[in-house]
Design an enzyme around this catalytic site. Sequence first.
Site, PDB file in Angstrom:
ATOM      1  N   ALA A 179      49.258  42.554  34.978  1.00 33.12           N
ATOM      2  CA  ALA A 179      47.833  42.293  35.173  1.00 33.12           C
ATOM      3  C   ALA A 179      47.092  42.569  33.869  1.00 33.12           C
ATOM      4  O   ALA A 179      47.294  43.613  33.241  1.00 33.12           O
ATOM      5  CB  ALA A 179      47.274  43.176  36.284  1.00 33.12           C
ATOM      6  N   LYS A 180      46.260  41.632  33.470  1.00 33.28           N
ATOM      7  CA  LYS A 180      45.416  41.839  32.290  1.00 33.28           C
ATOM      8  C   LYS A 180      44.157  42.551  32.784  1.00 33.28           C
ATOM      9  O   LYS A 180      43.113  41.928  33.025  1.00 33.28           O
ATOM     10  CB  LYS A 180      45.103  40.506  31.620  1.00 33.28           C
ATOM     11  CG  LYS A 180      44.530  40.611  30.215  1.00 33.28           C
ATOM     12  CD  LYS A 180      44.425  39.235  29.579  1.00 33.28           C
ATOM     13  CE  LYS A 180      43.740  39.288  28.223  1.00 33.28           C
ATOM     14  NZ  LYS A 180      44.530  39.997  27.202  1.00 33.28           N
ATOM     15  N   ALA A 181      44.304  43.849  32.987  1.00 29.24           N
ATOM     16  CA  ALA A 181      43.292  44.644  33.678  1.00 29.24           C
ATOM     17  C   ALA A 181      42.379  45.358  32.694  1.00 29.24           C
ATOM     18  O   ALA A 181      42.835  45.880  31.670  1.00 29.24           O
ATOM     19  CB  ALA A 181      43.969  45.664  34.589  1.00 29.24           C
TER      20      ALA A 181
ATOM     21  N   TYR B   2      42.995  48.785  28.953  1.00 33.08           N
ATOM     22  CA  TYR B   2      42.739  48.651  27.526  1.00 33.08           C
ATOM     23  C   TYR B   2      42.199  49.929  26.889  1.00 33.08           C
ATOM     24  O   TYR B   2      41.985  49.979  25.672  1.00 33.08           O
ATOM     25  CB  TYR B   2      41.845  47.432  27.265  1.00 33.08           C
ATOM     26  CG  TYR B   2      42.671  46.168  27.303  1.00 33.08           C
ATOM     27  CD1 TYR B   2      43.123  45.564  26.137  1.00 33.08           C
ATOM     28  CD2 TYR B   2      43.097  45.633  28.511  1.00 33.08           C
ATOM     29  CE1 TYR B   2      43.932  44.446  26.167  1.00 33.08           C
ATOM     30  CE2 TYR B   2      43.912  44.507  28.558  1.00 33.08           C
ATOM     31  CZ  TYR B   2      44.327  43.924  27.377  1.00 33.08           C
ATOM     32  OH  TYR B   2      45.150  42.819  27.413  1.00 33.08           O
TER      33      TYR B   2
END
Length: 306
Positions: free
Chosen positions: A159-161, A165
């Site tokens: 998942a690019k959550a 980051y």
Amino acid sequence: MSMSDRDGVIWYDGKMVPWREATTHVLTHTLHYGMGCFEGVRAYQAEQGTAIFALQAHSERLFDSCKVLGMPITYEPQQVMQAQVDAVRENNLDSAYIRPMVFYGSEGMGLRADNLSVHCIVAAWEWGSYLGQEGMEKGIRIKTSSYTRHHPNIAMTKAKANGQYINSMAALGEALRDGYDEALLLDPEGYVAEGSGENIFVIKDGAIYTPETTTALNGITRKTIFRLAEDRDLNIIEKRMTRDEIYIADEAFFTGTAAEVTPIAELDNRPIGSGSRGPITAALQSDYFDLVHGRNEKYLDLLTYI
């Protein structure tokens, strides 16, 4: 210029709103807890006009991220794809960085909040080379980070959550403070994972290696490099990789929507190969820019024209 103080429009929950009015409340749930997902997409001034690269693949990954996180997005993929086209067009951009994002609203607070609305925005603006034009030509200096990339059972790495980051920002901040351009993160077992926002490729004796994506994002630019390498009869091997393998490599480069194809000249004060952009990196970098600028007829299907 502040990101909030610009002319233009942003697609917000199904309609275009003036840029300065695309606001949310300070008690927005995602702001406090980080549960949200996003994409980074680029549009280029191609031979036949402005075109978005890999629009469908990026949009599918956004919806996959929502599914992984359990976020019930109410829009269809085609609607979000069209919103990205419209955001570039309505802002009169010849080239653009596009940011779709899905986030929770401000209806409740606390981890147990179960009445939250799900919002979706798409913004687009001009953004040049992420790591600088000089870095694209001569290569960048990177440092192995003291921060470890996520374990896949701690933060689901496919998942690019949004919240994940924090790890990237901590690693990059450390590298920048120490005088480097980027960070290299290792996985929980000490093998090479990726950069703070990029996948990595390493070249040795004519073969190209890249880490398996167990703890790294399965990048769309990464997948494109596989296809471009095959066109040149170059073999890419996915394997576990140690950082000392990079020390003795002939070439290395990062890939990503923002980073595009960026040569790595040095890791941990050790020059990689000649300490500048190598010939295979240069060839694949050139092929990538030919593709996104519409100069390779084989891959015109990856471009969505505005």
